[in-house]
Design an enzyme around this catalytic site. Sequence first.
Site, PDB file in Angstrom:
ATOM      1  N   ARG A 270       6.097  10.294 -19.339  1.00  0.00           N
ATOM      2  CA  ARG A 270       5.446   9.720 -18.150  1.00  0.00           C
ATOM      3  C   ARG A 270       5.096   8.264 -18.438  1.00  0.00           C
ATOM      4  O   ARG A 270       5.238   7.391 -17.602  1.00  0.00           O
ATOM      5  CB  ARG A 270       4.191  10.512 -17.763  1.00  0.00           C
ATOM      6  CG  ARG A 270       3.526   9.894 -16.566  1.00  0.00           C
ATOM      7  CD  ARG A 270       2.242  10.545 -16.023  1.00  0.00           C
ATOM      8  NE  ARG A 270       1.776  11.725 -16.649  1.00  0.00           N
ATOM      9  CZ  ARG A 270       0.876  11.756 -17.639  1.00  0.00           C
ATOM     10  NH1 ARG A 270       0.367  10.642 -18.127  1.00  0.00           N
ATOM     11  NH2 ARG A 270       0.489  12.906 -18.151  1.00  0.00           N
TER      12      ARG A 270
ATOM     13  N   TYR B 231       7.951  -4.400   5.946  1.00  0.00           N
ATOM     14  CA  TYR B 231       8.534  -3.061   5.959  1.00  0.00           C
ATOM     15  C   TYR B 231       7.488  -2.072   6.512  1.00  0.00           C
ATOM     16  O   TYR B 231       6.309  -2.137   6.148  1.00  0.00           O
ATOM     17  CB  TYR B 231       8.960  -2.668   4.535  1.00  0.00           C
ATOM     18  CG  TYR B 231       9.282  -1.208   4.394  1.00  0.00           C
ATOM     19  CD1 TYR B 231      10.220  -0.602   5.235  1.00  0.00           C
ATOM     20  CD2 TYR B 231       8.654  -0.412   3.450  1.00  0.00           C
ATOM     21  CE1 TYR B 231      10.508   0.751   5.132  1.00  0.00           C
ATOM     22  CE2 TYR B 231       8.947   0.944   3.330  1.00  0.00           C
ATOM     23  CZ  TYR B 231       9.871   1.517   4.180  1.00  0.00           C
ATOM     24  OH  TYR B 231      10.157   2.848   4.086  1.00  0.00           O
TER      25      TYR B 231
ATOM     26  N   ASP C  83       7.023  -9.374  -2.469  1.00  0.00           N
ATOM     27  CA  ASP C  83       8.014  -8.306  -2.357  1.00  0.00           C
ATOM     28  C   ASP C  83       9.367  -8.998  -2.208  1.00  0.00           C
ATOM     29  O   ASP C  83       9.661  -9.613  -1.182  1.00  0.00           O
ATOM     30  CB  ASP C  83       7.685  -7.428  -1.133  1.00  0.00           C
ATOM     31  CG  ASP C  83       8.677  -6.288  -0.935  1.00  0.00           C
ATOM     32  OD1 ASP C  83       9.804  -6.377  -1.449  1.00  0.00           O
ATOM     33  OD2 ASP C  83       8.318  -5.317  -0.229  1.00  0.00           O
TER      34      ASP C  83
ATOM     35  N   LYS D 131      17.311  -0.704  -3.276  1.00  0.00           N
ATOM     36  CA  LYS D 131      18.154  -1.530  -2.423  1.00  0.00           C
ATOM     37  C   LYS D 131      19.185  -2.306  -3.248  1.00  0.00           C
ATOM     38  O   LYS D 131      19.991  -1.690  -3.922  1.00  0.00           O
ATOM     39  CB  LYS D 131      17.257  -2.442  -1.578  1.00  0.00           C
ATOM     40  CG  LYS D 131      16.083  -1.694  -0.903  1.00  0.00           C
ATOM     41  CD  LYS D 131      16.571  -0.651   0.050  1.00  0.00           C
ATOM     42  CE  LYS D 131      15.546   0.237   0.712  1.00  0.00           C
ATOM     43  NZ  LYS D 131      14.204   0.326   0.288  1.00  0.00           N
TER      44      LYS D 131
END
Length: 380
Positions: free
Chosen positions: A46, A98, A170, A195
């Site tokens: 993790r 977004y 971003d 993306k």
Amino acid sequence: MKFATKAIHAGQHPDPTTGAVMTPIYQTSTYWQQSPGEHKGYEYSRGTNPTRKALEDCLAALENARFGLAFSSGMAATDTVLRLLQSGDEVVTGNDLYGGSYRIFTKVYEQLGIKFHFVDLSNPEAIRSHLNENTKLIWIETPTNPTMQIIDIEAVGAVAKEAGVLYVVDNTFASPYLQNPIDLGADIVMHSVTKYIAGHSDVVMGALVTNNEELYKRLFFYYNACGGTPGPQDSFLALRGIKTLHLRMKAHCENGRQVAHFLRNHPRIEKVYWPGFEDHPNHLVAKKQMRDFGGMISIVLKDASLQDTFKVASSFKVFSLAESLGGVESLINHPATMTHGSIPREVREKVGVVDNLIRISVGVEDIEDLLEDLKQALAL
Ligand code: P1T
């Protein structure tokens, strides 16, 4: 090292145990310890995993930064940044974002007592009137999703620095190939790796990149404590995708340019949003901070009802009607009902996310087939 070399090599070394040139998929949740605390740098996946670490080092290198963290989605990366805030804090952000970013801001963090100001950032000076002693973060997206506004990264950075607030960009729509916000004053760069970076629509992933070690440690704490980290298979896929990022981006930009010009002259189209046009309101800023204009384009259909718009959106043969962007294949999206469906109509319409707006992610297929497909879909 130059971008293409970093895309192929950064963070990656022949595997010390076998010499494997490609970073192995370390499919393990845990690591052997000789005695408690005595290990080879890895304890539990993790927190750290060698495949993920190679990806994180590569992402950091592509953004000219020192530290990278990969997340199980772009939203998990965004969530981790927001965990740095406390009740009473305020955030200044853009008015075109977004839909998922708008949703986490308004539906998750506003409930926890954090206030968000959604501002037209095309004039960075407009930020100043929203700053006060509670402002802790400026969050921008550029180009914006989906109306392709261009925000001046450096100018907003100067305001953030003066105000002493954290500054996050971003960089999903541009990718590190087209712009590097840390070089222009950002404290943190956020990516939806899903993306352009991963590039093949086969992985959902996010990333944060920073040059600030103290900030990296704070972000790493939440990354490990809250656990939104990706597994080694997905990390491998993203690393493999990155090896062609520079080649893909060149093709996206070239096809994007041709599609944008084709659409602009089409009689059924009222408006084309693409920062490469000289009359785009922030074309000069785009030219200054981006190396090219990318493969994202939005169009407004002339005198089209929602039904007409759905008809066009559903008529493509090469483009697929689907959420997401930045993959090798071309996609069509209807923001008002798909990616931006969680934004109230009156809020989205103010920035132009109207019912007859269609967003196009131009892929890297043969341009003649793409233009042919656009022609037939718009002819109906
Ligand atoms: O989907 P995910 O990897 O969690 O990333 C979220 C995200 C963050 N920022 C921007 C600018 C984005 O475009 C996205 C995801 N966007 C889509 C899925 C889309 O089709 O617009």
